[in-house]
Design a protein around this motif. Structure first.
Motif, PDB file in Angstrom:
ATOM      1  N   GLY A 198       4.929  50.829 -27.172  1.00  0.00           N
ATOM      2  CA  GLY A 198       4.319  51.763 -28.105  1.00  0.00           C
ATOM      3  C   GLY A 198       3.081  52.434 -27.552  1.00  0.00           C
ATOM      4  O   GLY A 198       2.854  53.621 -27.752  1.00  0.00           O
ATOM      5  N   VAL A 199       2.277  51.675 -26.840  1.00  0.00           N
ATOM      6  CA  VAL A 199       1.012  52.222 -26.347  1.00  0.00           C
ATOM      7  C   VAL A 199       1.159  52.866 -24.974  1.00  0.00           C
ATOM      8  O   VAL A 199       0.628  53.944 -24.722  1.00  0.00           O
ATOM      9  CB  VAL A 199      -0.057  51.108 -26.299  1.00  0.00           C
ATOM     10  CG1 VAL A 199      -1.338  51.618 -25.692  1.00  0.00           C
ATOM     11  CG2 VAL A 199      -0.295  50.568 -27.692  1.00  0.00           C
ATOM     12  N   LEU A 200       1.865  52.193 -24.074  1.00  0.00           N
ATOM     13  CA  LEU A 200       1.929  52.710 -22.706  1.00  0.00           C
ATOM     14  C   LEU A 200       3.208  53.459 -22.380  1.00  0.00           C
ATOM     15  O   LEU A 200       3.322  54.030 -21.301  1.00  0.00           O
ATOM     16  CB  LEU A 200       1.798  51.557 -21.688  1.00  0.00           C
ATOM     17  CG  LEU A 200       0.441  50.915 -21.555  1.00  0.00           C
ATOM     18  CD1 LEU A 200       0.357  49.663 -22.392  1.00  0.00           C
ATOM     19  CD2 LEU A 200       0.147  50.604 -20.120  1.00  0.00           C
ATOM     20  N   ARG A 201       4.173  53.413 -23.296  1.00  0.00           N
ATOM     21  CA  ARG A 201       5.477  53.992 -23.020  1.00  0.00           C
ATOM     22  C   ARG A 201       6.106  53.359 -21.792  1.00  0.00           C
ATOM     23  O   ARG A 201       6.834  53.994 -21.036  1.00  0.00           O
ATOM     24  CB  ARG A 201       5.388  55.512 -22.787  1.00  0.00           C
ATOM     25  CG  ARG A 201       5.059  56.278 -24.031  1.00  0.00           C
ATOM     26  CD  ARG A 201       6.264  56.366 -24.958  1.00  0.00           C
ATOM     27  NE  ARG A 201       5.952  57.123 -26.169  1.00  0.00           N
ATOM     28  CZ  ARG A 201       5.417  56.612 -27.262  1.00  0.00           C
ATOM     29  NH1 ARG A 201       5.128  55.332 -27.322  1.00  0.00           N
ATOM     30  NH2 ARG A 201       5.175  57.368 -28.308  1.00  0.00           N
ATOM     31  N   VAL A 202       5.795  52.106 -21.557  1.00  0.00           N
ATOM     32  CA  VAL A 202       6.357  51.370 -20.437  1.00  0.00           C
ATOM     33  C   VAL A 202       7.255  50.265 -20.985  1.00  0.00           C
ATOM     34  O   VAL A 202       6.845  49.519 -21.871  1.00  0.00           O
ATOM     35  CB  VAL A 202       5.227  50.749 -19.582  1.00  0.00           C
ATOM     36  CG1 VAL A 202       5.758  49.653 -18.689  1.00  0.00           C
ATOM     37  CG2 VAL A 202       4.543  51.823 -18.772  1.00  0.00           C
ATOM     38  N   VAL A 203       8.466  50.185 -20.456  1.00  0.00           N
ATOM     39  CA  VAL A 203       9.354  49.110 -20.893  1.00  0.00           C
ATOM     40  C   VAL A 203       9.097  47.906 -19.998  1.00  0.00           C
ATOM     41  O   VAL A 203       9.372  47.933 -18.809  1.00  0.00           O
ATOM     42  CB  VAL A 203      10.828  49.522 -20.775  1.00  0.00           C
ATOM     43  CG1 VAL A 203      11.721  48.358 -21.167  1.00  0.00           C
ATOM     44  CG2 VAL A 203      11.112  50.713 -21.646  1.00  0.00           C
ATOM     45  N   ASN A 204       8.560  46.868 -20.567  1.00  0.00           N
ATOM     46  CA  ASN A 204       8.196  45.713 -19.761  1.00  0.00           C
ATOM     47  C   ASN A 204       9.395  44.829 -19.501  1.00  0.00           C
ATOM     48  O   ASN A 204       9.662  43.877 -20.224  1.00  0.00           O
ATOM     49  CB  ASN A 204       7.087  44.924 -20.458  1.00  0.00           C
ATOM     50  CG  ASN A 204       6.583  43.786 -19.594  1.00  0.00           C
ATOM     51  OD1 ASN A 204       6.927  43.704 -18.410  1.00  0.00           O
ATOM     52  ND2 ASN A 204       5.798  42.905 -20.158  1.00  0.00           N
ATOM     53  N   LEU A 205      10.118  45.158 -18.434  1.00  0.00           N
ATOM     54  CA  LEU A 205      11.293  44.354 -18.104  1.00  0.00           C
ATOM     55  C   LEU A 205      10.902  42.990 -17.563  1.00  0.00           C
ATOM     56  O   LEU A 205      11.755  42.152 -17.288  1.00  0.00           O
ATOM     57  CB  LEU A 205      12.163  45.106 -17.094  1.00  0.00           C
ATOM     58  CG  LEU A 205      13.661  45.003 -17.349  1.00  0.00           C
ATOM     59  CD1 LEU A 205      13.992  45.442 -18.756  1.00  0.00           C
ATOM     60  CD2 LEU A 205      14.423  45.841 -16.358  1.00  0.00           C
ATOM     61  N   ASN A 206       9.623  42.774 -17.392  1.00  0.00           N
ATOM     62  CA  ASN A 206       9.155  41.472 -16.934  1.00  0.00           C
ATOM     63  C   ASN A 206       8.906  40.545 -18.118  1.00  0.00           C
ATOM     64  O   ASN A 206       8.503  39.400 -17.951  1.00  0.00           O
ATOM     65  CB  ASN A 206       7.865  41.664 -16.125  1.00  0.00           C
ATOM     66  CG  ASN A 206       7.353  40.368 -15.556  1.00  0.00           C
ATOM     67  OD1 ASN A 206       8.125  39.494 -15.167  1.00  0.00           O
ATOM     68  ND2 ASN A 206       6.039  40.201 -15.557  1.00  0.00           N
ATOM     69  N   HIS A 207       9.161  41.048 -19.292  1.00  0.00           N
ATOM     70  CA  HIS A 207       8.902  40.284 -20.511  1.00  0.00           C
ATOM     71  C   HIS A 207       9.587  38.921 -20.456  1.00  0.00           C
ATOM     72  O   HIS A 207       8.994  37.895 -20.781  1.00  0.00           O
ATOM     73  CB  HIS A 207       9.420  41.099 -21.696  1.00  0.00           C
ATOM     74  CG  HIS A 207       8.947  40.645 -23.024  1.00  0.00           C
ATOM     75  ND1 HIS A 207       7.650  40.804 -23.461  1.00  0.00           N
ATOM     76  CD2 HIS A 207       9.594  40.024 -24.021  1.00  0.00           C
ATOM     77  CE1 HIS A 207       7.533  40.308 -24.672  1.00  0.00           C
ATOM     78  NE2 HIS A 207       8.695  39.837 -25.045  1.00  0.00           N
ATOM     79  N   GLY A 208      10.832  38.936 -20.046  1.00  0.00           N
ATOM     80  CA  GLY A 208      11.587  37.684 -19.946  1.00  0.00           C
ATOM     81  C   GLY A 208      10.943  36.736 -18.957  1.00  0.00           C
ATOM     82  O   GLY A 208      10.911  35.523 -19.161  1.00  0.00           O
ATOM     83  N   GLY A 209      10.433  37.296 -17.869  1.00  0.00           N
ATOM     84  CA  GLY A 209       9.796  36.473 -16.853  1.00  0.00           C
ATOM     85  C   GLY A 209       8.555  35.775 -17.380  1.00  0.00           C
ATOM     86  O   GLY A 209       8.300  34.607 -17.086  1.00  0.00           O
ATOM     87  N   PRO A 239      14.577  28.486 -14.650  1.00  0.00           N
ATOM     88  CA  PRO A 239      13.992  29.758 -14.236  1.00  0.00           C
ATOM     89  C   PRO A 239      14.709  31.000 -14.768  1.00  0.00           C
ATOM     90  O   PRO A 239      14.123  32.084 -14.769  1.00  0.00           O
ATOM     91  CB  PRO A 239      14.091  29.706 -12.703  1.00  0.00           C
ATOM     92  CG  PRO A 239      14.003  28.269 -12.391  1.00  0.00           C
ATOM     93  CD  PRO A 239      14.716  27.562 -13.491  1.00  0.00           C
ATOM     94  N   SER A 240      15.945  30.874 -15.195  1.00  0.00           N
ATOM     95  CA  SER A 240      16.617  32.050 -15.734  1.00  0.00           C
ATOM     96  C   SER A 240      16.335  32.264 -17.201  1.00  0.00           C
ATOM     97  O   SER A 240      16.820  33.216 -17.805  1.00  0.00           O
ATOM     98  CB  SER A 240      18.134  31.928 -15.557  1.00  0.00           C
ATOM     99  OG  SER A 240      18.434  31.802 -14.212  1.00  0.00           O
ATOM    100  N   TYR A 241      15.572  31.383 -17.787  1.00  0.00           N
ATOM    101  CA  TYR A 241      15.246  31.496 -19.209  1.00  0.00           C
ATOM    102  C   TYR A 241      14.519  32.802 -19.457  1.00  0.00           C
ATOM    103  O   TYR A 241      13.707  33.237 -18.664  1.00  0.00           O
ATOM    104  CB  TYR A 241      14.356  30.321 -19.605  1.00  0.00           C
ATOM    105  CG  TYR A 241      13.972  30.268 -21.065  1.00  0.00           C
ATOM    106  CD1 TYR A 241      12.638  30.296 -21.447  1.00  0.00           C
ATOM    107  CD2 TYR A 241      14.938  30.162 -22.056  1.00  0.00           C
ATOM    108  CE1 TYR A 241      12.278  30.216 -22.784  1.00  0.00           C
ATOM    109  CE2 TYR A 241      14.577  30.090 -23.383  1.00  0.00           C
ATOM    110  CZ  TYR A 241      13.246  30.107 -23.743  1.00  0.00           C
ATOM    111  OH  TYR A 241      12.883  30.031 -25.062  1.00  0.00           O
ATOM    112  N   GLY A 242      14.804  33.415 -20.564  1.00  0.00           N
ATOM    113  CA  GLY A 242      14.068  34.624 -20.919  1.00  0.00           C
ATOM    114  C   GLY A 242      14.931  35.864 -20.915  1.00  0.00           C
ATOM    115  O   GLY A 242      14.599  36.837 -21.590  1.00  0.00           O
ATOM    116  N   SER A 243      16.031  35.858 -20.171  1.00  0.00           N
ATOM    117  CA  SER A 243      16.810  37.096 -20.146  1.00  0.00           C
ATOM    118  C   SER A 243      17.482  37.324 -21.488  1.00  0.00           C
ATOM    119  O   SER A 243      17.536  38.445 -21.983  1.00  0.00           O
ATOM    120  CB  SER A 243      17.843  37.066 -19.022  1.00  0.00           C
ATOM    121  OG  SER A 243      18.553  35.869 -19.047  1.00  0.00           O
ATOM    122  N   GLY A 244      17.984  36.254 -22.088  1.00  0.00           N
ATOM    123  CA  GLY A 244      18.596  36.405 -23.406  1.00  0.00           C
ATOM    124  C   GLY A 244      17.566  36.831 -24.436  1.00  0.00           C
ATOM    125  O   GLY A 244      17.808  37.697 -25.274  1.00  0.00           O
TER     126      GLY A 244
END
Lengths: 345, 415, 291
Positions: C30-41, C217-222
């Motif tokens: 919303g603020v940066l218009r950046v999709v944080n694909l690292n969110h899962g990480g 370590p793969s946790y978060g993608s779902g």
């Protein structure tokens, strides 16, 4: 030569012929073992897949994280056809490719209205949903047990030539898609969809065509892979890791360029070769770092590096420089390196 | 840069890449038997891959301590060439290709995990390389009519079958209701599918003794099982049979316990007796859970061959072996015996000996064979164990290996 | 009826966790218009950090939340200052930042593999299997705690964004960054801060998830994908919207078991995601994502 369209340049044609010739004599000249020859076969295959991904991700500017859906579908349909109908394998590949293309159209047509990151997110959803459904759909994919194809002696070495042919075809198509009038239309869409529509280019139609082509080719690659490996299973074929590999190959090699993804695919295979031997546990991290470095410093990836070197040594023709400005790595014209500082949303 | 230069660049890159690939090596004089294998030493299956490695290495060590393998009049040492396939199919296949065609090994031992074995064995068969594995249990691997692939791991259908046989005995003795309702949950993998097949077929053949009232699959590493367990609860079953890998076992059983469920008999397939589970769930919560497994160190109580193996392994590693190390060890040993029986390194001869093999073994039942009717997959029985309140998990079946008595129904479920 | 009540209650509890997972993602976009694909990480990192503190120092995971959030906050700021800041803003930067952050996620995954191996981990406390009876249903203590903490943090966040100067500045920048510069708001600092807060929320979601589920370590993608569904469904910048969307997703997933095989209920979220993006990209609460 009047046989070829006007946009085909002589040097490019010569280049393609040379590449094919090199591929043809490679095994003999280098005395490759069966194993190495197989590695090269796989490289050819990944080059084809990466180039096909690039048509959407680079030419059209719509980055897909779900291309494994077509790869897998092509593979399983082709395998099923082979098991049921005993056709020559290349026919089964075409069937697989066509099915994959149709599927691409089904999910791609509505989602291509979305721009940029939202399209990419949708593709993640498509990829994962496909994987789950396909793993469940035992009659088609054999479920989590996968499908085995009967073993044909000598097939793998024969497949080397098929892979070479596939790669050559896809390279030629890649060139054509960029240089032809159609390609110019794609560039226009990528830069500014509305302006392109204003001058009479039909974005939806052109997007659909690219979708079909990309889906078909990646589907054929999946079908090839099935014949090559003799055993495929949904987790591997439809996996997120597989989708990612296409993205990595294209972006590291140079997304949006004509043969960047081919280089990226070669590097990908080489790196994997090296890493499995010595540092298997660094696989992901190294690709991640490469991705970061490419995005931050050289959006055109390896091709970008070559262009820089070429420019330094005055090997670039002026009109090429101009097209480079228009040719953004990802995300349209505004990703031009000159316009980097602080553009507001 | 002109297009020609660009394409030449690609061609050069391709050539360069081929150049770093190994060409065929020269053949040295023959005094060791080179046996190749890959195992998942990193990646998702690294924990178990490491255990298999221990098993392989122990077998090789033991054999070389005896002087090696007797090949007619010569005694040759055995050398293991082990590579890491990172739990990925493509790598497993690629490395098998390398071992066969580049490193020119004499024989191949298999990797661990059904999907890796299924893919890798296809590569072996294509190259007509002998492939002896103790890591792939799915019967689908052995139904392809392959000649060169041999498996020591009995199919998971048999796991379910062994467990149901014991349950059946309890039912016949009146300890469990007849008909008994089964809630069957299985992870959607080869393993889970085979488990489900074993249970369903047993129920079908029982002529009304068992009814499967819930039959649902779930995703490996699924997180929230509350909806699924809610369905199980509503079905009011007598037996809760699930097949899951360790993390799902822990997550699911935790949710199971919290929701207050308790069935007359519960099982998670091959899981149940792991210490890790008891730690993660609490000893009280895993009491009376049934499990069936390919091998247990408790077999040493009744079998001399097993005792020898367990004692030897323990002396080296200071802990008991589990079924992973045992299978790894036995797989390698089977290959050694076959080579000795054949008296030659000729793979066709060794293959014949494996196909006809009938030797004493540490596997339950005491014998190792590769029946042709099962595609050369061993069908040795499973040991069924049950967690007891004192923390032990004795073998309750088959009878000749049993070290304790099983208890049914679960006394903790008193209303 | 019992089963129905159970499903509703479980879904509501789970929705709390989902909302926490989604909010950080939505805030950053919303603020940066950046999709944080690292969110899962970061979710995964938060889970591991909570686990580590519990293993090494015996700190109860719920008590370790402030530490985990602080560390995640700092990590977020570092990622922003070091990497994201250098990318062009706006539609052009969109996919580039996506790929960049994806690269960061890959690196984080690999780091976790190297540090902790790929084995699955769980956090076990002595109340892990205890339950409370409420609404005629046995509720896991952990789930109730997670829900309560999730609700509290969302309320706190809402208050922060509406009552404090910084919070209002953040919302202002989300609306129009240029105007904010004109009135003297340090937009770069706001971007930094927002990225930090968004990352801290992801860390929180990670720790909370770790008390409920096992992880590797793969946790978060779902979770990342569920977060997308919620952000798209609920629109951006609205705590109420996010909460409602989270609830809807949890309920649909839970009740899907009545008419779908359990295995396929996992696909429900993805299908909703694609459908919503295609049919009503503005989400239920309106926000343009086309063009």
């Amino acid at each position: 030569m009047k046989l070829l369209p006007h946009w085909v340049s002589r040097p490019a044609l010569a280049g393609l012929v040379v590449a094919v010739a090199v591929g043809a004599v490679l095994p003999k000249v280098l005395g490759l073992s069966v194993y190495s020859q197989n590695q090269v076969t796989e490289t050819f295959l990944f080059v084809a897949a990466a180039l096909a991904w690039n048509w959407m991700g680079g030419y059209l500017g719509q980055v897909s994280f779900g291309h494994s859906a077509m790869f897998g579908l092509g593979g399983f349909i082709s395998a099923r056809v082979l098991l049921a109908l005993h056709l020559p394998f290349w026919m089964a590949w075409v069937v697989g490719g066509l099915t994959a293309a149709a599927y691409a159209l089904v999910w791609g047509h509505p989602t291509l209205r979305l721009r940029g990151p939202y399209f990419s997110i949708a593709t993640i959803g498509v990829g994962e949903a496909t994987r789950l459904v396909m793993t469940y759909w035992e009659d088609l994919t054999g479920g989590s047990s996968g499908l085995s194809l009967p073993i044909t002696q000598g097939l793998k070495s024969e497949l080397y030539w098929w892979a070479l042919a596939l790669m050559a075809l896809v390279m030629a198509s890649s060139y054509a898609l960029r240089k032809s009038t159609f390609g110019l239309g794609l560039l226009a869409i990528k830069s500014d969809v509305d302006a392109a529509a204003d001058v009479g280019i039909s974005p939806t139609l052109m997007q659909d065509i690219v979708l079909l082509l990309s889906g078909f080719t990646v589907g054929v690659c999946g079908a090839f892979y099935a014949s090559y490996q003799n055993f495929i299973e949904p987790g591997d074929m439809f996996g997120f890791d597989r989708s990612i590999s296409f993205v990595l190959m294209a972006v590291i090699g140079g997304v949006g360029t004509i043969i960047g993804p081919a280089l990226g695919a070669v590097v990908f295979v080489m790196l994997r070769q090296y890493l499995i031997g010595s540092y298997p546990q660094l696989y992901l991290g190294i690709y991640g770092l490469l991705l970061i470095v490419v995005i931050l410093f050289e959006p055109l990836g390896m091709m970008g590096l070559f262009f820089r070197v070429a420019r330094r040594f005055g090997l670039m023709r002026p009109e090429l420089e101009a097209t480079l400005e228009a040719k953004a790595a990802v995300g349209g014209a505004a990703a031009d390196p000159g316009a980097r500082e602080g553009s507001a949303p | 840069m002109t297009p020609t230069r660009r394409t030449l660049l690609t061609a050069a890159a391709l050539a360069a890449s081929a150049a770093i690939l190994p060409a065929g090596p020269a053949r040295a004089a023959k005094d060791t038997i080179k046996i190749g294998a890959t195992l998942p030493l990193t990646g998702a299956e690294a924990r178990i891959g490491g255990f298999y490695k221990e098993g392989y290495e122990y077998a090789f060590e033991q054999q070389n301590n005896k002087g090696g393998v007797k090949v007619s009049d010569k005694t040759m040492k055995v050398e293991l060439q082990l590579l890491d396939d990172t739990s990925t199919q493509a790598t497993a296949v690629s490395l098998a290709d390398r071992l066969i065609n580049s490193d020119k090994v004499d024989f191949l031992l298999g990797t661990y995990a059904t999907n890796l074995v299924e893919a890798q064995s296809a590569a072996a068969e294509q190259n007509q390389m002998l492939y002896v594995n103790g890591g792939g249990a799915a019967s689908a691997i052995y139904k392809r009519g392959y000649k060169w692939v041999f498996g020591l791991l009995a199919p998971v259908e048999l796991l379910a079958d062994s467990m149901m046989k014991w349950v059946d005995e309890q039912q016949k003795a009146g300890k469990l209701p007849k008909p008994a309702k089964i809630a069957l949950l299985w992870e959607n993998t080869s393993h889970g599918k085979d488990f489900r097949k074993g249970v369903s077929e047993f129920a079908k053949k029982s002529g009304g003794g068992y009814q499967v009232v819930v039959d649902e699959s779930f995703e490996l590493n699924g997180k929230d099982f509350s909806a699924l367990l809610g369905k199980v609860k509503a079905a009011d079953a007598d037996l809760f049979l699930a097949d899951a890998h360790l993390p799902d076992y822990i997550t699911m059983h935790r949710q199971y316990v919290t929701s207050g469920m308790c069935h007359k008999m519960a099982s998670y397939g091959a899981r149940g007796s792991e210490k890790q589970a008891a730690e993660a769930l609490g000893k009280k919560n895993v009491e009376y859970v049934l499990s069936a497994v390919w091998w247990s160190p408790l077999l040493a109580e009744k079998s001399k061959l097993d005792k020898e193996f367990v004692d030897g392994f323990k002396a080296k590693h200071k802990r008991d072996p589990e079924w992973y190390q045992a299978l790894g060890y036995e797989t390698a040993r089977a290959l050694f015996v076959a080579i000795e029986q054949a008296g030659a390194l000729d793979k066709t001869k060794v293959r014949e000996k494996l196909a006809a093999m009938k030797i004493p073994s540490i596997l339950p039942g005491g014998e190792l064979t590769f029946p042709a009717e099962f595609g050369q997959q061993s069908h040795a029985p499973f040991v069924v164990q049950q967690n007891q309140p004192d923390g032990s998990a004795p073998i309750i079946a088959p009878a000749d290996s049993a070290t304790g008595k099983g208890i049914a129904p679960n006394p903790n479920c008193g209303k | 009826m019992q089963r129905f009540t159970e499903l509703v209650v479980f879904s509501v509890l789970l929705a709390g966790l989902y909302a926490t997972m989604a909010y950080g993602l939505g805030l950053i976009y919303g603020v940066l218009r950046v999709v944080n694909l690292n969110h899962g990480g970061v979710i995964m990192a938060g889970a591991y950090l909570g686990w580590l503190l519990h293993e090494k120092f015996g700190i109860d995971p719920y008590l370790s939340i402030p530490v985990v959030m602080a560390v995640s906050f700092v990590l977020g700021i570092a990622i922003y200052r070091g990497l994201v800041r250098h990318l062009p803003r706006g539609p052009a930067g969109g996919v580039q930042s996506l790929l960049l952050l994806f690269g960061v996620w890959l690196v984080l995954r690999n780091a976790a593999y190297l540090l902790f191996t790929g084995n699955d981990q769980t956090i076990r406390t002595e109340y892990s299997t205890r339950s409370i009876a409420a609404f005629g249903v046995a509720l896991s203590v952990n789930r109730v705690a997670v829900f309560s903490i999730a609700v509290l943090s969302l309320i706190a966040l809402h208050l922060f964004l509406t009552r404090t100067f910084t919070g209002k500045a953040i919302r202002a920048v989300a609306q129009n960054a240029d105007s904010c510069t004109l009135v003297g708001v340090d937009v770069e600092r706001i971007y930094s801060l927002t990225f930090g807060i968004g990352t801290a929320l992801a860390g929180l979601a990670g720790v909370l998830g770790a008390t409920l589920f096992s992880f590797n370590p793969s946790y978060g993608s779902g979770d990342l994908l569920k977060a997308f569904v919620i952000v798209v469904l609920g629109g951006l910048g609205s705590v109420v919207g996010t909460a409602a969307a989270a609830l809807i997703l949890a309920l649909v997933e839970g009740f899907a078991i009545y008419w779908l095989p359990a295995y396929l209920t996992g696909a429900v979220g993805f299908v909703i995601l694609v459908l919503v993006l295609v049919v009503r990209p503005g989400g239920l609460f309106g926000q343009r994502v086309l063009g």
